[in-house]
Structures are given as structure tokens and as C-alpha cells.
Design a protein around this motif. Structure first.
Motif, PDB file in Angstrom:
ATOM      1  N   SER A  89      24.226  17.755  22.629  1.00 23.16           N
ATOM      2  CA  SER A  89      25.009  18.913  22.247  1.00 23.16           C
ATOM      3  C   SER A  89      24.988  20.086  23.646  1.00 23.16           C
ATOM      4  CB  SER A  89      24.689  19.699  21.078  1.00 23.16           C
ATOM      5  OG  SER A  89      23.416  20.283  21.117  1.00 23.16           O
ATOM      6  N   LEU A  90      23.789  19.897  24.404  1.00 20.73           N
ATOM      7  CA  LEU A  90      23.616  20.872  25.495  1.00 20.73           C
ATOM      8  C   LEU A  90      24.385  20.440  26.721  1.00 20.73           C
ATOM      9  CD1 LEU A  90      19.882  22.020  24.846  1.00 20.73           C
ATOM     10  CD2 LEU A  90      22.044  23.280  24.184  1.00 20.73           C
ATOM     11  N   CYS A  91      24.884  19.049  26.617  1.00 15.68           N
ATOM     12  CA  CYS A  91      25.359  18.452  27.868  1.00 15.68           C
ATOM     13  C   CYS A  91      26.966  18.064  27.512  1.00 15.68           C
ATOM     14  CB  CYS A  91      24.694  17.006  27.815  1.00 15.68           C
ATOM     15  SG  CYS A  91      24.756  16.478  29.648  1.00 15.68           S
ATOM     16  N   ASP A  92      27.479  17.441  28.440  1.00 12.98           N
ATOM     17  CA  ASP A  92      28.932  17.306  28.246  1.00 12.98           C
ATOM     18  C   ASP A  92      29.062  16.325  27.532  1.00 12.98           C
ATOM     19  OD1 ASP A  92      30.010  19.779  29.519  1.00 12.98           O
ATOM     20  OD2 ASP A  92      29.597  18.763  31.346  1.00 12.98           O
ATOM     21  N   SER A  93      28.601  15.801  26.378  1.00 15.58           N
ATOM     22  CA  SER A  93      28.822  14.495  25.542  1.00 15.58           C
ATOM     23  C   SER A  93      29.822  14.875  24.497  1.00 15.58           C
ATOM     24  CB  SER A  93      27.507  14.502  24.807  1.00 15.58           C
ATOM     25  OG  SER A  93      26.291  14.290  25.581  1.00 15.58           O
ATOM     26  N   GLU A  94      30.462  13.581  24.001  1.00 17.83           N
ATOM     27  CA  GLU A  94      31.470  13.561  23.257  1.00 17.83           C
ATOM     28  C   GLU A  94      31.079  14.111  21.883  1.00 17.83           C
ATOM     29  OE1 GLU A  94      33.725  10.071  22.689  1.00 17.83           O
ATOM     30  OE2 GLU A  94      33.822   9.295  24.836  1.00 17.83           O
ATOM     31  N   ILE A  95      31.990  14.667  21.185  1.00 21.61           N
ATOM     32  CA  ILE A  95      31.467  15.238  19.724  1.00 21.61           C
ATOM     33  C   ILE A  95      31.074  14.128  18.771  1.00 21.61           C
ATOM     34  CG2 ILE A  95      33.799  15.270  18.947  1.00 21.61           C
ATOM     35  CD1 ILE A  95      30.989  18.119  18.193  1.00 21.61           C
ATOM     36  N   ILE A  98      27.422  13.263  19.441  1.00 17.85           N
ATOM     37  CA  ILE A  98      26.470  14.141  19.044  1.00 17.85           C
ATOM     38  C   ILE A  98      26.442  13.984  17.593  1.00 17.85           C
ATOM     39  CG2 ILE A  98      26.110  16.661  18.849  1.00 17.85           C
ATOM     40  CD1 ILE A  98      27.993  16.962  21.382  1.00 17.85           C
ATOM     41  N   ILE A  99      27.391  13.866  16.816  1.00 11.96           N
ATOM     42  CA  ILE A  99      27.376  13.965  15.189  1.00 11.96           C
ATOM     43  C   ILE A  99      26.620  12.513  14.792  1.00 11.96           C
ATOM     44  CG2 ILE A  99      28.982  13.445  13.194  1.00 11.96           C
ATOM     45  CD1 ILE A  99      30.845  15.338  14.482  1.00 11.96           C
ATOM     46  N   GLU A 100      26.940  11.381  15.535  1.00 16.00           N
ATOM     47  CA  GLU A 100      26.213  10.224  15.268  1.00 16.00           C
ATOM     48  C   GLU A 100      24.819  10.327  15.258  1.00 16.00           C
ATOM     49  OE1 GLU A 100      26.026   6.554  18.255  1.00 16.00           O
ATOM     50  OE2 GLU A 100      28.268   6.529  17.401  1.00 16.00           O
ATOM     51  N   ALA A 101      24.309  10.859  16.277  1.00 14.71           N
ATOM     52  CA  ALA A 101      22.823  11.025  16.378  1.00 14.71           C
ATOM     53  C   ALA A 101      22.276  12.088  15.148  1.00 14.71           C
ATOM     54  CB  ALA A 101      22.214  11.542  17.949  1.00 14.71           C
ATOM     55  N   ALA A 102      22.885  13.163  15.160  1.00  9.94           N
ATOM     56  CA  ALA A 102      22.456  13.827  13.879  1.00  9.94           C
ATOM     57  C   ALA A 102      22.587  13.458  12.739  1.00  9.94           C
ATOM     58  CB  ALA A 102      23.416  15.219  13.980  1.00  9.94           C
ATOM     59  N   LEU A 286      27.999  22.616  24.283  1.00  9.17           N
ATOM     60  CA  LEU A 286      29.056  22.526  23.080  1.00  9.17           C
ATOM     61  C   LEU A 286      29.413  23.658  22.321  1.00  9.17           C
ATOM     62  CD1 LEU A 286      30.748  20.515  21.175  1.00  9.17           C
ATOM     63  CD2 LEU A 286      28.577  20.423  19.854  1.00  9.17           C
ATOM     64  N   PHE A 287      28.386  24.483  21.951  1.00 12.75           N
ATOM     65  CA  PHE A 287      28.522  25.490  20.954  1.00 12.75           C
ATOM     66  C   PHE A 287      29.328  26.603  21.935  1.00 12.75           C
ATOM     67  CE2 PHE A 287      25.013  23.055  19.243  1.00 12.75           C
ATOM     68  CZ  PHE A 287      25.693  22.583  18.235  1.00 12.75           C
ATOM     69  N   VAL A 288      29.211  26.559  23.206  1.00 11.36           N
ATOM     70  CA  VAL A 288      29.907  27.853  23.680  1.00 11.36           C
ATOM     71  C   VAL A 288      31.486  27.257  23.885  1.00 11.36           C
ATOM     72  CG1 VAL A 288      30.011  28.731  26.144  1.00 11.36           C
ATOM     73  CG2 VAL A 288      27.828  28.316  25.442  1.00 11.36           C
ATOM     74  N   PHE A 289      31.734  26.306  23.561  1.00 12.82           N
ATOM     75  CA  PHE A 289      33.225  25.712  23.869  1.00 12.82           C
ATOM     76  C   PHE A 289      34.241  26.699  22.710  1.00 12.82           C
ATOM     77  CE2 PHE A 289      36.909  23.221  22.331  1.00 12.82           C
ATOM     78  CZ  PHE A 289      37.563  23.184  23.634  1.00 12.82           C
ATOM     79  N   TYR A 332      38.523  17.647  20.828  1.00 13.05           N
ATOM     80  CA  TYR A 332      37.978  16.794  19.550  1.00 13.05           C
ATOM     81  C   TYR A 332      39.339  16.080  19.058  1.00 13.05           C
ATOM     82  CZ  TYR A 332      34.819  21.233  19.423  1.00 13.05           C
ATOM     83  OH  TYR A 332      33.691  21.812  19.701  1.00 13.05           O
ATOM     84  N   GLY A 333      40.300  15.975  19.875  1.00  5.52           N
ATOM     85  CA  GLY A 333      41.411  15.180  19.331  1.00  5.52           C
ATOM     86  C   GLY A 333      42.537  15.876  18.727  1.00  5.52           C
ATOM     87  N   PHE A 334      43.555  14.973  18.265  1.00  7.70           N
ATOM     88  CA  PHE A 334      44.725  15.792  17.860  1.00  7.70           C
ATOM     89  C   PHE A 334      45.025  16.320  16.410  1.00  7.70           C
ATOM     90  CE2 PHE A 334      46.134  13.041  21.232  1.00  7.70           C
ATOM     91  CZ  PHE A 334      47.004  13.838  21.949  1.00  7.70           C
TER      92      PHE A 334
END
Length: 352
Positions: A89-95, A98-102, A286-289, A332-334
Motif C-alpha cells: 500500500s506504500l508502493c505503487d502496487s495494484e489495489i 494489496i487487498i489479496e495480501a490483507a 495508495l491512501f494519498v491517491f 481502480y477500473g471502470f
């Protein structure tokens, strides 16, 4: 500890990284996974986020290849997934990554009956990430965490940390309502959370300052005045502001911009928009986006208001709203819920 300096830990971190690089395969299984997880968890604090992701992914692979389903080892694996989610979440990873790991962290904690303290914290983080693409599912997860934390307070009423943790989850539910533009609901929830937060965190704490920021923003949306004038005058005169505001400035500048936009002082408002954008750009998480998106929408509103006042072209505002739509779509997609807001802004100015 919250707010502590990591300078004293840096030599140990550097030694750990060197040890892994030089002798990783000669370290026994238990010490190797502990070292990989530790270095992975602390990497982001030393601007080494991409490396930390690599260490944590390696650690997870080693544990999974071990083949053991021992409860202690599995709960350690959940901790690795929790750290991986945070690092991503602190890097430019796909959302989705991040959700998968959490999600894996929460699944393992539930399966192996982790303590309510640790599980509730993981649920809180999982909900915070999930809300980026599924805000209403995230609400269910937040409520699950909140109930768990409330039960801990009933069992241990004198432990201040449990009250602070519960207040943080309630605060996050308020933020979710704010993100969905349910400002009156958000105001009530944030008020409740702040009642406990202000009694459990230090005046200089970042959480204290975040609480003030959010309350001030909601007051602007609801045309209320309790904290906003104090906050704006404090920012402009640089006096009586807690130290923690230095870590929340992107949000604070955004509030200033919104304040002057509502007063139709567009030149000052746009000055604060630029300050907020510069601050957001310096973080890269991520959370700054989501904050960046809010700032850009406000910039579009200001540009549109200025063009209306001068009966000029609305192209600048239109381009900003379209850029916001493209940014959300790319990230995040369409199908993202938060596309509603920029499309609504676009509809208003195009009248078509």
C-alpha cells in the motif's frame, strides 16, 4: 512507538540486510523467516519499500514450501501477509494485490483463531484498503472490527490502548461516510470518535491532528463553524498548531482551499490547491491517491467558478474532471464507486 525516530534502529536494519545478503541460506529456518519478516516490515521506514516487498514475498514462499500447518507458524505467516499488504500500500502496487495480501492475513487469522486484538487490527486495515473499490463491503468489515474492539473494552475497561484502537475504527467508519459524501452521518460518527480520541492521544499526535482536519472539512461541507476559523487562522499565522500537522498538510491545505473557494476567493483557493497537490506528490502512497482525487476535483470546481465569473471557456475545468476520471479508471477500473463524483461534476458544467 507513535512518532518515534527510527534513526536508532537504522544500524540494526542495515546489519540485518547485510546478513541476509551474505549468509541467508546458512541461517536456520526459524531465524531466517523472522529476519526476512522483520526487514520486510521495517523497509518502508527507511525508504526501501520495493525491497521490503521482496523480502516479505520470499518469507511467505519459504513458509508455504515448508508444508507445515502448525498454528504458531501459520499465525506468523498471517503477520507476514499483514506486513506485505502494508508495504504494497506504500508502493505503487495494484489495489488487487494489496487487498489479496490483507485478505489472506484475515483468512489465516480466523482459521487459526488469532487473538481478538490482532484480528481486529487486521480487519481494520483490510476494510481501509477494501473501501477503495468496494466501500459498502468495507463497512461490514469495519463493523466487525468495531464490535470486536468494543468487546475488548468491556473485558479490559482500564486499558487505554483498546479505547484508542476502537475510536480509530469508529473514525474510519466516519471517513468512509465522508468519502461517500454522506456528510451529516459522517459528522455524527466523527464527533463520537473524536470524543474518545482527544482523551486517548497526545495533543501533538498525528491522529489528533487528523481528527481536527476531518472535523474542519465536515464543518465546511455542512456550513457549520466550530473549529474551522481557529484552524485557518492557525495555519496562516503558523502559531498554536500542534506538531502533528506537519504530517497531515496535504489534507490541511485542501481544507484551506475549500474554505476560500466557498468564500469565492478563487485566487487564494487555487494557491492552497497547488500547496496540497505538491504535498500529495511528495508522498506517493495508495491512501494519498484518494486525497489527490479530492484536491483535483476541487481545482476543477475553482476553475469552473472562475470561468463563470468571467464568462470564459470551461475547458480547463472539463479537462481536469476528465483527467480525474481517467486516473480513477487506470487505478481502480471502470466500475469504481468513486467515479460517480467526477462524472457528476462533469454533468453540472456540461449541462448535457
Amino acid at each position: 512507538r507513535n512518532g518515534m525516530s527510527f534513526a536508532m534502529i537504522k544500524p540494526y536494519y542495515d546489519n540485518a540486510v547485510s546478513l541476509l545478503r551474505l549468509a541467508k541460506n546458512r541461517i536456520n529456518f526459524e531465524n531466517r523467516i523472522k529476519l526476512l519478516n522483520c526487514v520486510g516490515a521495517f523497509g518502508p521506514y527507511f525508504c526501501d519499500t520495493k525491497a521490503s516487498i521482496g523480502y516479505l514475498e520470499e518469507c511467505i514462499d519459504i513458509i508455504k514450501n515448508n508444508g507445515s500447518s502448525d498454528r504458531v507458524l501459520m499465525l506468523f505467516l498471517s503477520k507476514c501477509y499483514a506486513n506485505l499488504a502494508i508495504s504494497r500500500s506504500l508502493c505503487d502496487s495494484e489495489i488487487k494485490l494489496i487487498i489479496e495480501a490483507a485478505e489472506q492475513d484475515v483468512i489465516i487469522k480466523k482459521r487459526y483463531q488469532e487473538t481478538p486484538v490482532m484480528l481486529s487490527r487486521s480487519l481494520n486495515f483490510y476494510a481501509t484498503v477494501l473501501k477503495e473499490i468496494e466501500p459498502f463491503n468495507a463497512l461490514d468489515v469495519y463493523v466487525e472490527a468495531e464490535k470486536m474492539k468494543a468487546n475488548l473494552i468491556k473485558q479490559f475497561p482500564k486499558i487505554n490502548e483498546f479505547v484508542a484502537s476502537w475510536a480509530t475504527t469508529v473514525f474510519n467508519i466516519g471517513l468512509l461516510a465522508k468519502d461517500c459524501e454522506l456528510y451529516e452521518i459522517a459528522y455524527g460518527i466523527i464527533n463520537l470518535a473524536n470524543k474518545y480520541r482527544f482523551n486517548t492521544v497526545d495533543y501533538q499526535n498525528r491522529d489528533y491532528c487528523s481528527s481536527l482536519n476531518v472535523m474542519a472539512e465536515l464543518e465546511l461541507h455542512l456550513k457549520s463553524k466550530q473549529n474551522i476559523d481557529w484552524l485557518i487562522s492557525g495555519i496562516e499565522s503558523r502559531v498554536n498548531l500542534p506538531i502533528g500537522f506537519s504530517k497531515t498538510m496535504a489534507h490541511t491545505w485542501y481544507i484551506c482551499a475549500l474554505y476560500y473557494y466557498q468564500k469565492s476567493n478563487y485566487s487564494v483557493a487555487i494557491k492552497y490547491v497547488y500547496k496540497a497537490l505538491n504535498e500529495s506528490a511528495s508522498k506517493g502512497a495508495l491512501f494519498v491517491f484518494r486525497q489527490y482525487i479530492r484536491i483535483k476535483l476541487l481545482e476543477g470546481d475553482i476553475r469552473y467558478a472562475k470561468s463563470k465569473a468571467k464568462q470564459a471557456e470551461i475547458k480547463e475545468a472539463k479537462d481536469i474532471y476528465i483527467d480525474v476520471i481517467n486516473s480513477i479508471t487506470d487505478t481502480y477500473g471502470f466500475n469504481n464507486y468513486f467515479l460517480i463524483s467526477p462524472y457528476r461534476h462533469l454533468l453540472i458544467i456540461l449541462e448535457d
